[in-house]
Design a protein around this motif. Structure first.
Motif, mmCIF file in Angstrom:
data_model
loop_
_atom_site.group_PDB
_atom_site.id
_atom_site.type_symbol
_atom_site.label_atom_id
_atom_site.label_comp_id
_atom_site.label_asym_id
_atom_site.label_seq_id
_atom_site.Cartn_x
_atom_site.Cartn_y
_atom_site.Cartn_z
ATOM 1 N N ALA A 235 38.696 -47.322 38.702
ATOM 2 C CA ALA A 235 38.420 -48.052 37.443
ATOM 3 C C ALA A 235 39.434 -47.755 36.356
ATOM 4 N N VAL A 236 39.604 -48.683 35.435
ATOM 5 C CA VAL A 236 40.664 -48.641 34.394
ATOM 6 C C VAL A 236 40.651 -47.132 33.668
ATOM 7 N N ASP A 237 39.508 -46.570 33.179
ATOM 8 C CA ASP A 237 39.514 -45.664 32.572
ATOM 9 C C ASP A 237 38.963 -44.282 33.556
ATOM 10 N N GLY A 238 39.228 -44.605 34.732
ATOM 11 C CA GLY A 238 38.744 -43.250 35.773
ATOM 12 C C GLY A 238 39.852 -42.333 35.418
ATOM 13 N N ARG A 239 39.547 -41.071 35.747
ATOM 14 C CA ARG A 239 40.680 -40.058 35.939
ATOM 15 C C ARG A 239 39.873 -38.969 36.689
ATOM 16 N N VAL A 240 40.747 -37.958 37.141
ATOM 17 C CA VAL A 240 40.492 -36.842 37.736
ATOM 18 C C VAL A 240 40.846 -35.527 37.176
ATOM 19 N N ASP A 241 40.126 -34.409 36.831
ATOM 20 C CA ASP A 241 40.499 -33.327 36.538
ATOM 21 C C ASP A 241 40.214 -32.168 37.462
ATOM 22 N N VAL A 242 41.447 -31.626 37.728
ATOM 23 C CA VAL A 242 41.504 -30.475 38.634
ATOM 24 C C VAL A 242 41.505 -29.116 38.009
ATOM 25 N N LEU A 243 40.733 -28.263 38.054
ATOM 26 C CA LEU A 243 40.829 -26.924 37.271
ATOM 27 C C LEU A 243 40.579 -25.834 38.415
ATOM 28 N N TRP A 244 41.172 -24.832 38.002
ATOM 29 C CA TRP A 244 41.301 -23.513 39.149
ATOM 30 C C TRP A 244 41.481 -22.281 38.369
ATOM 31 N N SER A 245 40.958 -21.019 39.065
ATOM 32 C CA SER A 245 41.072 -19.765 38.534
ATOM 33 C C SER A 245 40.776 -18.929 39.695
ATOM 34 N N GLN A 246 41.457 -17.560 39.331
ATOM 35 C CA GLN A 246 41.228 -16.675 40.342
ATOM 36 C C GLN A 246 40.824 -15.453 39.656
ATOM 37 N N ASP A 247 40.190 -14.683 40.394
ATOM 38 C CA ASP A 247 39.370 -13.422 39.929
ATOM 39 C C ASP A 247 40.542 -12.524 39.583
ATOM 40 N N GLU A 248 40.210 -11.590 38.616
ATOM 41 C CA GLU A 248 41.468 -10.625 38.438
ATOM 42 C C GLU A 248 40.924 -9.524 39.115
ATOM 43 N N GLY A 249 41.813 -8.424 39.392
ATOM 44 C CA GLY A 249 41.599 -7.455 39.914
ATOM 45 C C GLY A 249 42.196 -7.339 41.590
ATOM 46 N N ASP A 250 41.796 -6.188 42.233
ATOM 47 C CA ASP A 250 42.170 -6.240 43.778
ATOM 48 C C ASP A 250 40.801 -5.989 44.596
ATOM 49 N N ALA A 251 39.763 -6.500 43.988
ATOM 50 C CA ALA A 251 38.471 -6.309 44.770
ATOM 51 C C ALA A 251 38.607 -7.073 46.148
#
Length: 491
Positions: free
Chosen positions: A410-426
């Protein structure tokens, strides 16, 4: 203003010619890898002529010419010069109707060109070195977009082969530079006559063996007085075998240097045969510093070997499995090209770092360059080679599907990629990534059957990365949630 434009064009052309020289491909002998492509292109397009044309400063030279016997033509009558000047593909269905070419000697005489379609051969830095072109002696209709894409894919294959040659040349140059550097370092040459036990030396003998070495090294037996006692029996056995069998002499041993203490020497020699007179001739090199770094070097080589085996295994698997999944040759070429592009993105990231780890941000910049409507956000992480390749293949499959069937159609189509990583050493901390497609203008639903791309994604996430992957087909587009063990450190 005109002078500024001319100056800019001159700079661009000079850089282009310099890049062309880097490939060291002009005036080289025919090669099967290139000739196979031009033959295949000619067959696929049902054309009598297909050329790999490289444009020099005053000529166009054909690295491969299917259906044409001449090796080159003048640049001023070439069609390919216009592709370079415009930096884009060119198709002329009937050259007689184009004033630029109607009186061209290649049109009025052999090979009597009437139809021309050429796509750029683009170097690693973006410079156009020439074209892959299809030529016919009769007027033809304009090529469809799919046909142009196919021709561009073959041009990419040509440049991949050319880049491989360039890299090999660069590797060989690096080796020759190293050899010259060794020539100017502390190296001694020697010659040993096994019949008389006479030994003669030249070069950095004092640096290797200590002051007054000439008298000691006058004979083979004297040489062993300088070898560390713990190494003498081994070196004697190697020399004895070389003398008895006429085989090369190679050894690494410690030397008792009176001024510099215990040093490591590497010796390499072979037999110089003149009539019935054979002498062992070679060099001795101080490798003490190399020995101190050898353990790290061995570790690096093991890692690189492991990486290359993984890469070849991945390429082999992709080629084999894609062949079974492809519908036809065009589909096969496209799928292979896309997946090899994904591997190339991963290799670009690894090559720009330390060969064994790569930045998540660097990988996403490569993905965004190929698919500009993909936007991303998350912490920069250092991924090991296997994880980086797996992520590159994952993003390629998702992006390709989005461009063919999902939001990116689509002309107005897009993709968003979000990521995160838990803090600490568990132990159970997680890396989480969400791929969200939006703006789709077509119904979104799960596919009726599992494709190879889906299997490849599942294998990348579950088998290679030890994580999970979930897909949701929402009205606005596909949403993919991925969870992995958080084992990566910040970049």
């Amino acid at each position: 203003m005109a002078n500024d434009e001319e100056a800019a064009l001159a700079v661009r052309e000079r850089r282009r010619l310099e890049t062309l020289r880097e490939y060291r491909i002009l005036d080289t002998a025919p090669e099967a890898a290139f000739d196979r492509v031009t033959k295949l292109v000619a067959d696929l397009f049902d054309a009598p002529i297909a050329l790999v044309s490289l444009v020099d400063d005053c000529r166009q030279w054909f690295k491969s010419a299917y259906g044409l016997d001449v090796p080159e033509t003048s640049r001023d009558i070439s069609f390919c010069q216009f592709v370079i000047a415009d930096d884009r593909s060119m198709v002329i269905t009937d050259v007689l109707g184009d004033p630029r070419f109607s009186t061209n000697p290649l049109v009025t005489g052999e090979p009597f060109i009437r139809f021309y379609a050429g796509v750029p051969l683009r170097a690693y830095n973006g410079d156009v070195l020439g074209t892959l072109c299809v030529i016919d002696r009769k007027e033809r209709s304009v090529l469809e977009a799919r046909e142009m894409e196919r021709l561009e894919d073959f041009a990419a294959i040509i440049m991949a082969e050319a880049d491989l040659r360039r890299i090999v040349f660069e590797r060989d140059d690096a080796r020759r530079t190293l050899e010259r550097a060794l020539d100017f370092s502390g190296i001694a040459t020697w010659q040993y006559d096994a019949q008389t036990d006479r030994l003669s030396t030249q070069g950095a003998g004092a640096e290797l063996w200590g002051a007054g070495f000439e008298a000691t090294l006058a004979t083979g037996d004297g040489f062993f007085d300088l070898v560390h006692p713990d190494d003498r029996s081994t070196v004697r056995a190697v020399l004895k075998e070389s003398v008895a069998n006429g085989t090369p002499y190679m050894a690494e041993y410690r030397v008792l240097n009176p001024e510099r203490g215990v040093r490591w020497n590497s010796v390499r020699g072979d037999w110089d045969v003149r009539s019935n007179d054979a002498k062992l001739t070679g060099v001795s090199i101080d490798i003490t510093e190399q020995k101190s770094r050898q353990e790290n070097a061995n570790l690096l080589m093991r890692e690189l070997h492991h990486r290359m085996r993984n890469l070849f295994a991945t390429v082999s698997a992709i080629i084999s499995l894609t062949r079974h999944a492809a519908h036809d040759i065009d589909d096969y070429v496209e799928r292979i090209g896309n997946r090899l592009d994904a591997l190339n993105r991963a290799q670009n990231v690894l090559l720009s770092a330390n060969f064994m780890t790569g930045s998540m941000h660097a990988l996403m910049r490569e993905v965004e360059a190929a698919f500009p409507r993909i936007k991303w956000q998350g912490p920069d992480l250092l991924l090991p080679e296997n994880a980086l390749v797996a992520m590159a293949l994952l993003f390629n499959e998702l992006a390709t599907n989005a461009a063919k069937h999902g939001a990116l159609t689509a002309v107005d189509g897009r993709v968003d990629v979000l990521w995160s990583q838990d803090e600490g050493d568990a132990e159970d901390r997680q890396f989480r990534l969400t791929w969200t497609e939006s703006g789709s203008d077509r119904p979104v639903s799960a596919p009726e059957q599992t494709s190879f791309g889906t299997l490849l994604m599942d294998r990348s996430v579950k088998n290679n990365l030890g994580g999970t992957i979930e897909r949701q087909w929402r009205p606005g587009g596909l949403v993919v949630d991925i969870a992995l063990p958080a084992r990566w450190r910040d970049a």
